[in-house]
Design an enzyme around this catalytic site. Sequence first.
Site, PDB file in Angstrom:
ATOM      1  N   CYS A 246      36.285  45.571  30.930  1.00  0.00           N
ATOM      2  CA  CYS A 246      36.481  45.689  32.375  1.00  0.00           C
ATOM      3  C   CYS A 246      37.795  46.419  32.680  1.00  0.00           C
ATOM      4  O   CYS A 246      37.897  47.146  33.669  1.00  0.00           O
ATOM      5  CB  CYS A 246      36.451  44.320  33.035  1.00  0.00           C
ATOM      6  SG  CYS A 246      37.478  43.082  32.251  1.00  0.00           S
ATOM      7  N   HIS A 489      39.955  38.957  34.065  1.00  0.00           N
ATOM      8  CA  HIS A 489      38.979  39.978  34.422  1.00  0.00           C
ATOM      9  C   HIS A 489      39.700  41.060  35.222  1.00  0.00           C
ATOM     10  O   HIS A 489      40.636  40.773  35.978  1.00  0.00           O
ATOM     11  CB  HIS A 489      37.855  39.353  35.244  1.00  0.00           C
ATOM     12  CG  HIS A 489      36.801  40.330  35.663  1.00  0.00           C
ATOM     13  ND1 HIS A 489      36.077  41.074  34.757  1.00  0.00           N
ATOM     14  CD2 HIS A 489      36.353  40.703  36.895  1.00  0.00           C
ATOM     15  CE1 HIS A 489      35.231  41.847  35.411  1.00  0.00           C
ATOM     16  NE2 HIS A 489      35.386  41.639  36.709  1.00  0.00           N
TER      17      HIS A 489
END
Length: 1173
Positions: A246, A489
């Site tokens: 990510c 994330h």
Amino acid sequence: MYLLKSYDSEIHSPNEMVIDSHDDLVPAENEKEQVVDINPDGLDNDVEPREGAILATDHEAIKEIVLPPLLEEPRILEDAVNTWVVENWRGIQSKKEHGPIFQAGGFPWRILLFPFGNNVDQCSIYLEHGFEDPSTIPDDWSCCVQFGLVMSNINDPSLFVHHTAHHRFTKEESDWGFTRFLELRRMFQSEWDNSGRILAENDTVALTAYVRIVEDETGVLWHNFNNYDSKKETGYVGLKNQGATCYLNSLLQSLYFTNAFRKAVYQIPTAEDESTTNSAYTLQRLFYQLQTSNNAVGTNELTKSFGWDTRHIFEQQDVQELSRKLIERMEERMKGTAAEDFLPRMLSGKVKTYVSCIDVDYESSRVEDFWDIQLNVRGNPTLEDSFKDYIQQETLDGENKYWAGDDFKYQDAHKGVIFQSFPEVLHLHLKRFEYDIQRDAMMKVNDRFEFPDVFDAAPYLEKGADMSESWRYKLHGVLVHSGDLNAGHYYAFLKPEKDGWFYKFDDDKVTRATIRETLEENYGGEYRTSQGPYRTATSKKTIMRQMNAYMLVYIRESRLDHVLTPVGQEDTPAHLQKRLEEEAAAREAKKREREEQHLYCPVKVVTPNTFEHHGATDLTNFDGDPKEDPAAPRFYKMKKKASMEELLATIAQDIGQDPRRLRLWIMVNRQNKTTRPDQPIMDLRPTVEETFARSASTSRDYSLRLWVEVAEEVNDQGEAVWPTYQGNANGVVVKTDLILLFLKFFDQEKQALQGLGHVYISKEKKVEDLVPLICKKMGWGDKLPSGEQLAMWEEIKPQMIEQLKAKQTLKAAELQDGDIVCFQRVPERKSGEALTKAPKATDQPANGAAKRWDHFDDAREYYNFLLYKREVRFWPHPTRCDKEYESFILTMPATIGYDQLAERVGERLNIDPTHLRFFTVNASTGNPKTPVRRAAQMNLQQILNPSNNYPTNAQTKQDALYFEVLEMSLAELDNKKNVKVTWLSEGITKEETYDVLVNKAGHIEDLIQALIKKAQLKDEMEEGRIRVYETHHHKFFRELTLNYPVLSINDYVDVVAERIPEEEIGADERDFIKVQHFQQDPSRTHGVPFKFLLKEGEPFSETKKRLEKRTGIKGKAFEKIKFALVKRYGKLTYLEDDQILFEEGGFDDDMSLGLDHVDRTRSTRNGQEMFLK
């Protein structure tokens, strides 16, 4: 004042839809709170509520309670309140009831009531839209609603219970609310809060709905994202997450929407190198797919071009370093193109480090290029504060005065940095991860750090900077990290167009974002609303955000049009468009093929030609590809509804035969796992599907398997005459006693097996009766020459080859339709005499005769060879072979041992086989693994297929080996220790790595002598003494004495050797300091560390001259290095020219000299190499 009581409930739809809690920090109004007891005596219907009580009829007061501020703070469009009085509650007969319809936001709404619970022992109450005909609702209709449902006593409105929720109502999700609104016993049996009355007096209550319609500014407020289409909703697509990529996705999207960067990447010439190892080409492909694809794009090609494997995919890397390396690679690829200087102009600025005297006109300064700026977060509440902190001056006075040279001596001075220019695109990295001395660990900084949509960089420029253009910058991107140091994330907020929206790019999902989402929600610190810090209903503590910005991208306002220039098809390389369009067309064709697959049946056909080319067991290899292997069966894709007659015509046309001369036989799987023809297909009217269905029980294949027979005889009408299974005019099929046999010829001279065709012969005939038929087919005449005969075997299955006796009948030999007979010419022998025994793979030649590898005189032995044969490609070891060797392939039995393997490879290379060592090959990377252990009981099969008890063995390539040519035999090697030594020949700038073999009983002195021989160095007496030392993670560990045992060298350290500089010979160890290289952060070490001699009283300006000579780093590269003392816990103290390093501390484990400069080599992450090719 009375507090309200709210009871536990489940918030969902009566249709068992599960609520999607978009933010678990939103207060759950259904949690229990403390209650002030009310004990009125003798309350009746006419008694007024007590003074100060909040009443359910006071809609404005209740609205403040049931419709609290939302964390997202959407704009309120309309509020509506509606009350439904439910009478005779326990007399209601239906399972559910609907309240009256009322309007809110231009849409109809009503209360949905399950008076006796929706499959629970509590009443269930929901809000639902009130459209009379749901089919008239548009498919894309949605309405975002915050609502509260209140149940109250109609006689005493101070007695009530409430619940609140918010939901995105759609055509599919038409209702939302509370399955467990309130227990029935509490409504009718229990005294409500010691009030002396029940809530549902006279079986009647008032149900009030408070409905607040809010604006869905982004189109995804409270969206569940089921069937969400990013391209349709936003015009953009995301990137697929490979595992933990990510962070890479957010960076790539940021670079992609820097349109000028994308255009520059497109200008890199890649037409001659369309390789997946070319990172410039794979980045071009990625960018073009982001432009044109309707679905999320994968990054697998790009990461493979970086040289990453699975390990790297699941490790989150440093985004700043990845950004720099990727941009550096693209800059290298742009050299010599029209875009050569484009990236430095767009992404690079200049910063000056200076020391300026206060009282005299003297300044020392150094100007450097920068590609990004690292700003402190801790202690700086805003971006402007962080910039001020960055350029803050330090005053050098008192005992810390600055040495301004012989002319000015010691002077008071200002020390600091100032910017000379900023780039068009400014990358700001926020230092969200810092070393915490108290915890002795890296920690994430979640402090609030505000950054504006527009900021002016002019105050941070030095006087005299070019002010002809404004230095105002506009926010273009916010890259966000959510989580902590160990798990998190990454996603990005980007503004693709100058005056457009911000969009949130979260891996494969793209959504429109508000300014609040982009700015406020990424500042970090505590959760806030416009009314102040946000708190839950049950806690007075503030809640800290775990998501915050770690990288900001600003674009200079005056260059916005240039940087965000539109990128069209004409800007994309033509070869790239062509290649990707071809690939897209191929994918579409495959998709259509898959969609139509159920309409077709694959057919595999053995023809006379394929059998002739087949040199292995059985009639063919059904897994072969006819495009590559002429022995593979012919492949036809036939419609299932086509007749067998159509299939026959197709085959006839393909092999160039008259269809009347062809006959198809169904092939079946025998119990011995061979596949042979069973019987001919006499009726061609059934469809291919019907024929396959009849054969499916005898075949394990997904395709229809057939053998096509070509008739050798035809009648006057050109129709085939078949020896058996001949059909008559009356439809009767005649089966004779003839059997169908296939013939194979073993050519002893060519050492090959060849399909000869087939013959029909009576079962009553003898085996020797096959000889004339074979001679005719082979063109040998009517019989064999004198002194020769045929030896024949039946090929029952690959591991069962039985010799046939000449006088035995075929019936006695149990031969039947489809059996295979192999023959070879042999010298005639007397009755009972056996064939000459062929040499085995492990046999040694007698009397010094030349070796005849894999030469077999007996077909049976050749079959045995076919059963175990392996084709192995041998590659020279990439780092351990001094001489250049070509790779080659050997075909060998898998049963040979290590020594026989070495003999065969040795003969191929003309090398002593005892001097060969082999390495298995990593299947995923193609790199050598560990050496193969020489063991008497180990054969080639075990070498190529090691035990799978260990997961790493499963990654071994099973058809390849690396070889190394040793200077000694393997037996001698067993007594040696291999030491990998890095030799420094020119300071620390030139590294050469050698594998040095030293006797296990030897010492460092022996290692030095072996290195001299291996690297062909001059002797110590001639050129100078050699020092050997160990390093670990790019830090100096220890110097090894000459009598140190080589067996004690740790396998987890790196061994470095160098000539000892003349000035260091005989020096006191206490006068040395360890030296390491790092990039900005002392934990980011790189390069080769070393030890350096300090001189008493020497100013650092002179020390640097010796360091330049000692390291071999020259010119501008050395000038860019900043020097610092690195103390315990990574504390840095940067050095000035007037400081005397000798007085700061010597050879102490807690202190070292750090050289702060850019790592131009491969960087290390978590002990593993991370690099971009």
